[in-house]
Design an enzyme around this catalytic site. Structure first.
Site, PDB file in Angstrom:
ATOM      1  N   LEU A 417       0.842  -1.194   0.000  1.00 23.69           N
ATOM      2  CA  LEU A 417       0.000   0.000   0.000  1.00 23.69           C
ATOM      3  C   LEU A 417       0.878   1.246   0.000  1.00 23.69           C
ATOM      4  CD1 LEU A 417      -2.867  -0.709   2.587  1.00 23.69           C
ATOM      5  CD2 LEU A 417      -2.761  -1.325   0.174  1.00 23.69           C
ATOM      6  N   GLU A 418       0.484   2.229  -0.778  1.00 22.95           N
ATOM      7  CA  GLU A 418       1.198   3.506  -0.775  1.00 22.95           C
ATOM      8  C   GLU A 418       0.458   4.560   0.035  1.00 22.95           C
ATOM      9  OE1 GLU A 418       2.251   4.558  -4.808  1.00 22.95           O
ATOM     10  OE2 GLU A 418       4.054   3.321  -4.623  1.00 22.95           O
TER      11      GLU A 418
END
Length: 850
Positions: A417-418
């Site tokens: 996840l960013e």
């Protein structure tokens, strides 16, 4: 006189059972005389002796040198450094192009159109994953000879229409042990008496690999080099058919799939069943021609995807299990008459050859099915009501890396996840990972995250639940929408270990206990003479980088305790080797919590572990403990058989571990010695049968429900004999996942970061929750079933029971766990309980008395 005649019939000369090639092959099969026969290389006919693994490898190498149809390759090595070998076989004019053939085969599975009528089928022949089921590996000698030397239109058709991958021994270490056992206990006159030593191995059997694991359960879990090498090769080719040759009890006949129709995994397409049945007709025809008895669709199931015969089913292939009645040695009397080793080998050869014919005749169907399996995967994913799974990361980076690497080996992509994500009220940080359904391994992803609890047939041969995220104690959730989902463009790849700057001279040093490799790092330091303490309460310390908080379980290394002049260099080496940062602490006076000289800083020592084995103990569960301690703690337990325990000075050990087994066979003097040792300060751990023994000896102050007690809760009113198997299936727990609540303040739970912990349960034996305070470390929740099948009657009895009880006994500690914390090596969540017991087993004090 009758007795003498019976004994004489049990004794048969070896030469009488030596079978030439004409016994195994039809008379019309012609062979190239320039290709050496097994007898010419081994010095004996196949089946006259049990082939050793080194002989097997030697013969395969020679065949590859002499034949222009096959390549020989070492694809890996076992724990004992035996080579894992594979022959690649096809027509001589295609062998030089085999890499192009492989790439073309995989391209079809990636959507590139090609004519299946021109593509060869890929057939993987795998033999004897259980070392003492050796007729398969011995048959592989004959199969390889046939492929290298046979002449005529039949072999030409086979080689022109297939690529055959031949794995002659899936478990070299086990096969080597068994060949030595069977051969060393054989006389010139063969004894068919089932009770003779040749037919009954001592503990542990050679069914297993070096660490006593059943490798046939490791295809999905990949804990061992044999499995990792095999899976890498599997995905290099993605075979259309994979065979898995086994043995069963001597008084049976021969089994081949299909198995019990209602016991396939629901994710497996029906086309797989259709193809399996079509292939079965070839085995039946061949065995009919030889008047061999056999059966299908009984026993054995196709549910657990971690076995050799089922892993192909979730990868677009057709896995086929074969089970031959075993002679175990060279000749054994059975209800069907004398069963000779050559006869068992011949049956395995016959069904190998019938597999080849089935592959030729069903080639286009097999190829088209597999292409459809993969090419429709993304479309099928789109039909689901969710998009994928998100798995929560955290401070334990090593555990997450092991999880992601396992997915990667199965060709499953995960993306970091960013941005943080919230799913159904759960928050997932940027350290979390997203596993989309829309990828070729769509079905396998669903299988390894499945929490299914009800099935068409609730009877299972092996396990009914194996949710990998639960095994790793990782929170996960279904993602129903891509809205707000921002992930990395590239999937996860194994990263290079972090490197840390050299530590400055300081008052003390500390590292956190979160990482899965922290126990191994601590043990390494302790064995080098570094003196350490464990913080039993939280503290905030002064460091060159500012104030840093340390949770209970953090390890402190004060400079004032050290006696080795190189101790700081050991710390530097350790943090870079294990990837765990060590923090310098400037002062013994903390900002918050106990100071570094406090009594809340308990002594930790390198454990000296006695692991009790021998007859009466489970070789699997002992092996799983041994493997965990060796690989992930870095300590070598002393494995001592039960019968020798009375002659051992227990004072040489800090811990005794009783894995599952029946320990009541210990004599009274040994039982008294164990109690005295614990009372003086020893730590004893027992799980399942080990915990039962501790309770029976009143070392563990706990009551329990036996399997009979649990079974008695089922209403049997009105049941007929026909209901017997169904009741037995309902009364057992055939491998399911349960939830427990955790006392996070207890030293045995240090590093666990949430108040629940999934455990694997495959027994109905239960510890009752203790009425004493402070001793119930794990307790099953009110609704404990997380995944897999367990009858409601059993679920009700499990709810609220104890998962782990720990208390003091004199100066020592007693720890009893209902379940195996290191099941099959992949329960990374519960295994930390065991390592905590090794280092913090004397750090808690609680009376087990009410």
């Amino acid at each position: 006189m009758r007795f003498i005649i019976t004994i004489l019939t049990m004794l048969v000369s070896v030469s009488a059972l030596a079978k030439p090639l004409s016994y195994y092959f039809e008379q019309d099969v012609k062979f190239d005389p320039s290709i050496p026969t097994p007898e010419q290389v081994l010095g004996y006919e196949v089946g006259e002796w049990h082939v050793r693994h080194d002989q097997l490898v030697q013969y395969m190498q020679i065949l590859a040198e002499k034949s222009d149809r096959m390549n020989f390759k070492v694809i890996g090595r076992t724990h004992e450094q035996r080579p894992l070998v594979m022959l690649t076989v096809t027509a001589s004019d295609k062998l030089g192009q085999v890499e192009q053939i492989r790439k073309a085969h995989l391209a079809r599975l990636n959507g590139e159109a090609s004519d299946s009528s021109k593509q060869p089928a890929v057939v993987w022949m795998g033999y004897s994953v259980h070392g003492n089921e050796s007729s398969g590996s011995n048959a592989s000698l004959l199969v390889a000879y046939y492929l290298a030397a046979a002449q005529g239109p039949e072999i030409d058709a086979l080689l022109n229409n297939t690529v055959i991958l031949l794995d002659p021994s899936l478990n070299p270490d086990g096969l080597a042990r068994f060949a030595n056992w069977a051969n060393s206990n054989r006389g010139m006159k063969l004894s068919s008496d089932p009770q003779t030593r040749e037919h009954i191995e001592s503990w542990p059997s050679s069914r297993t690999n070096h660490y006593l694991f059943d490798l046939n359960r490791d295809w999905l879990l990949l804990q061992h080099p044999e499995s990792r090498a095999r899976i890498a090769q599997f995905h290099q080719w993605k075979p259309n058919i994979l065979t898995d040759f086994h043995e069963m009890g001597p008084n049976s006949t021969y089994f081949f799939q299909p198995g019990i129709p209602t016991r396939k995994h629901p994710i497996t397409p029906e086309e797989n069943v259709t193809l399996t049945k079509a292939i079965a007709n070839y085995h039946a025809k061949t065995l009919d021609e030889h008047n061999a008895l056999y059966f299908t669709e009984e026993s054995f199931d196709d549910f657990y995807y971690g076995k050799g015969s089922t892993y192909p089913d979730v990868n677009g292939g057709v896995g086929i299990l074969f089970e031959q009645a075993s002679s175990r040695g060279h000749l054994q009397e059975t209800i069907n008459g004398p069963l000779s080793f050559p006869f068992t080998i011949k049956n395995q050869l016959l069904t190998s050859l019938s597999t080849f014919q089935a592959a030729i005749d069903n080639r286009t169907d097999l190829l088209d099915y597999q292409a459809k399996f993969y090419n429709k995967a993304v479309d099928l994913a789109g039909d689901e009501d969710f998009k994928g799974y998100v798995v929560k990361g955290g401070a334990d980076q090593s555990r997450m890396q092991y999880f992601l690497d396992l997915l990667r080996q199965h060709q499953i992509n995960a993306y970091m996840l960013e941005e943080p994500l919230k799913v159904n009220g759960q928050s997932f940080s940027e350290q979390s990972y997203y596993v989309p359904l829309a990828q070729p391994q769509f079905r396998l992803i669903k299988a390894i995250f499945s929490e299914q609890q009800r099935f068409v047939d609730n009877t299972f041969y092996d396990v009914s639940g194996w949710t990998l995220a639960h095994a790793f104690n990782l929170e996960f959730a279904k993602v129903s929408s891509n809205w707000g989902l921002n992930v990395a463009k590239m999937p996860w790849q194994q990263s290079v270990k972090s490197s840390f700057a050299a530590l400055p001279q300081s008052y003390a040093y500390a590292f956190k206990w979160d990482d899965y490799l922290a126990p191994k790092m601590l043990n390494s330091l302790l064995e080098q003479g570094v003196k350490a303490r464990v913080a039993l309460s939280p503290l905030t310390a002064k460091t060159p980088s500012g104030e840093i908080a340390f949770e209970p379980g953090s390890i402190l290394v004060p400079a004032g305790l050290q006696t080795d002049s190189n101790w700081v260099s050991y710390l530097n080496q350790a943090q870079n080797e294990f990837g765990i940062e060590i923090t310098p602490i400037s002062s013994g006076l903390t900002v918050k919590g106990a100071d570094l000289g406090s009594r809340a800083m308990a002594v930790v020592k390198a454990p000296k572990v006695l692991l009790v084995g021998g007859q009466g103990t489970s070789q699997y569960e002992l092996g799983e403990v041994w493997y965990y301690l060796d690989r992930f703690v870095g300590t070598a337990p002393s494995i001592i058989e039960m019968e020798r325990l009375g002659n051992i000075d227990l004072e040489n050990y800090s811990h005794i571990i009783l894995a599952h087994g029946n320990f009541n066979r210990l004599d009274d003097a040994t039982k008294v010695a164990i109690k005295s040792w614990v009372r003086k300060g020893g730590v004893i751990w027992g799980h399942k049968g080990g915990a039962k023994f501790l309770a029976d000896q009143q070392l563990l102050k706990a009551n329990y429900l036996s399997r009979r007690d649990v079974a008695s809760a089922f209403d049997t009113t009105g049941l007929t004999y026909a209901d017997k198997d169904d009741l037995a299936g309902r009364q057992r727990i055939a491998g399911a996942i349960f939830n427990t609540s955790v006392d996070l303040s207890h030293p045995l739970t240090y590093s666990l970061n949430r108040n629940t912990l999934p455990v694997f349960k495959n027994s109905t034996w239960l510890l009752e929750k203790s009425d004493s305070p402070f001793v119930n470390v794990l307790t099953y929740t009110d609704k404990p079933l997380l995944a897999g099948f367990t009858d409601d009657v059993n679920v009700e009895q499990v709810a609220g029971a104890a998962g782990l009880i720990a208390h003091s006994y004199g100066k020592g500690s007693v720890i009893g766990m209902t379940d195996n914390p290191v099941f099959r090596g992949y329960w990374y969540g519960t295994s930390r309980l065991l390592s905590n017991a090794l280092f913090f087993g004397n750090a808690f004090h609680a009376s087990g008395d009410k």
